[in-house]
Design a protein around this motif. Structure first.
Motif, PDB file in Angstrom:
ATOM      1  N   ILE A 146       0.920  -0.900  -0.077  1.00  0.00           N
ATOM      2  CA  ILE A 146      -0.275  -0.257   0.048  1.00  0.00           C
ATOM      3  C   ILE A 146       0.749   1.105   0.150  1.00  0.00           C
ATOM      4  O   ILE A 146       0.801   2.313  -0.680  1.00  0.00           O
ATOM      5  N   LEU A 147       1.960   0.582   0.717  1.00  0.00           N
ATOM      6  CA  LEU A 147       2.759   3.383   0.801  1.00  0.00           C
ATOM      7  C   LEU A 147       3.776   2.407  -0.912  1.00  0.00           C
ATOM      8  O   LEU A 147       3.857   3.421  -1.052  1.00  0.00           O
ATOM      9  N   GLN A 148       3.602   1.448  -0.617  1.00  0.00           N
ATOM     10  CA  GLN A 148       4.555   1.518  -2.458  1.00  0.00           C
ATOM     11  C   GLN A 148       3.437   2.113  -3.736  1.00  0.00           C
ATOM     12  O   GLN A 148       4.027   3.068  -4.303  1.00  0.00           O
ATOM     13  N   ASN A 149       2.562   1.814  -3.212  1.00  0.00           N
ATOM     14  CA  ASN A 149       1.980   2.618  -4.187  1.00  0.00           C
ATOM     15  C   ASN A 149       1.182   3.957  -4.164  1.00  0.00           C
ATOM     16  O   ASN A 149       0.659   4.591  -5.367  1.00  0.00           O
ATOM     17  N   ASN A 150       0.963   4.174  -3.196  1.00  0.00           N
ATOM     18  CA  ASN A 150       0.133   5.785  -2.656  1.00  0.00           C
ATOM     19  C   ASN A 150       1.559   6.875  -2.877  1.00  0.00           C
ATOM     20  O   ASN A 150       2.761   6.254  -3.435  1.00  0.00           O
ATOM     21  N   PHE A 151       1.028   7.887  -2.986  1.00  0.00           N
ATOM     22  CA  PHE A 151       1.608   9.173  -3.535  1.00  0.00           C
ATOM     23  C   PHE A 151       1.806  10.244  -3.026  1.00  0.00           C
ATOM     24  O   PHE A 151       0.379  10.508  -2.256  1.00  0.00           O
ATOM     25  N   THR A 152       2.491  11.700  -2.313  1.00  0.00           N
ATOM     26  CA  THR A 152       1.758  12.787  -2.175  1.00  0.00           C
ATOM     27  C   THR A 152       2.177  14.200  -2.456  1.00  0.00           C
ATOM     28  O   THR A 152       3.140  13.489  -3.537  1.00  0.00           O
ATOM     29  N   VAL A 153       1.371  15.139  -2.910  1.00  0.00           N
ATOM     30  CA  VAL A 153       0.895  15.871  -3.432  1.00  0.00           C
ATOM     31  C   VAL A 153       1.317  17.312  -2.493  1.00  0.00           C
ATOM     32  O   VAL A 153       0.781  17.275  -1.457  1.00  0.00           O
TER      33      VAL A 153
END
Length: 245
Positions: A146-153
Motif C-alpha cells: 500500500i505504501l509503495q503504491n501511494n503518493f503525496t502531493v
C-alpha cells in the motif's frame, strides 16, 4: 528532478518519481489562485478538533473536509493533468493536511519515512500495525504494498528553500523498503527540494526526508494531499476517501 508543465513530456516526470522518489513541478497555480486559497483558509471556522494552533505551527487535519470550497481551485486543469499523466485515473484522495510554518518557527523534522495511513477505526487485521491515535484520528502502518503504491502531493503557497524549511530527500531511498534513519546523512545524494510559490512537490511515502528550521523569517505554507488506488480490507476504511473528479 524539476519540470515545467507544458514544456516537458510528463512521462519523464513519471519516470523521475519512480526512480528518485520525488519531483518538483513549478507553475501549477497562479499567484491569483494562491491568494484565493489563502483567503479561503483564513475564513474557515477554526474551532474544530482538526485544528492545531501554537506559536510554531498552525495545522488543519482533514483539510479538504474542513475547507471543501477549495477543491475546485486546487484541482485545476494543470493539477489534474499531472495526476492523470503521471499516475493514471484510478487514484483517489485519502488524506489532506494544511501546514503553516510561521516565519518565527525554529523547529525541524528529523529524517523519517511516512509509514502510516489515516483510517476510520482500530481493528485487528493481519499486516496492519502498529496503531496510533492523534487528535481523534486513527493511524496505522499498512502492508508494504500500500505504501509503495501511494503518493503525496505538496502544494506550496510560499517560495520554499533551505532557509525556511524546504524538504531534504535521499534520492532512491523509497526503493529500499522500510528502514531506520540512523546515519542517513552519510547516504548520498541528498537533495534540497526548493519549491517556488505555486509549484508542487510529488513524493513517495517511503522516501527518506527531513526539513530544517526557518532562518530567514519567511513563512512556509503547504497543502499536503495523499493519494491511493488501493481499497482497504473491510470493514476498515480510509478516513478521508473521496474522488476528486
Amino acid at each position: 528532478m524539476y519540470y515545467n508543465v507544458g514544456v516537458v513530456n510528463l512521462d519523464k516526470y513519471r519516470i523521475a518519481v519512480a526512480d528518485k522518489g520525488f519531483a518538483v513541478v513549478d507553475d501549477i497555480f497562479s499567484a491569483g489562485e494562491i491568494k484565493q486559497m489563502l483567503e479561503m483558509v483564513n475564513k474557515v471556522n477554526s474551532t474544530s478538533h482538526n485544528f492545531r494552533k501554537s506559536n510554531d505551527l498552525f495545522a488543519i487535519r482533514q483539510f479538504l473536509k474542513e475547507v471543501p470550497v477549495i477543491l475546485p481551485l486546487i484541482f485545476n486543469d494543470k493539477f489534474r493533468q499531472v495526476i492523470r499523466d503521471v499516475f493514471g485515473d484510478d487514484y483517489f484522495i485519502v488524506k489532506s493536511i494544511y501546514f503553516d510554518k510561521p516565519d518565527t518557527s525554529n523547529w525541524y523534522v528529523a529524517w523519517h519515512q511516512d509509514l502510516t495511513i489515516s483510517v476510520d477505526q482500530k481493528l485487528s487485521l493481519e499486516g496492519f500495525g502498529p496503531w496510533t491515535i492523534k487528535q481523534n484520528q486513527f493511524a496505522v502502518q499498512p502492508p508494504l504494498h500500500i505504501l509503495q503504491n501511494n503518493f503525496t502531493v505538496r502544494i506550496h503557497l510560499d517560495d520554499t528553500d533551505e532557509n525556511n524549511g524546504a524538504l531534504k530527500a535521499i534520492e532512491q531511498s523509497h526503493l529500499r523498503g522500510i528502514y531506520r534513519p540512523e546515519n542517513v546523512e552519510a547516504q548520498a545524494p541528498i537533495t534540497v527540494c526548493n519549491v517556488p510559490e505555486g509549484g508542487i512537490m510529488i513524493m513517495k511515502p517511503l522516501l527518506m526526508h527531513s526539513s530544517g528550521r526557518t532562518i530567514n523569517h519567511q513563512k512556509r505554507r503547504v497543502i499536503h494531499i495523499e493519494f491511493s488506488n488501493t481499497e482497504l480490507p473491510p470493514p476498515l476504511r480510509w478516513s478521508e476517501r473521496f474522488m476528486y473528479r
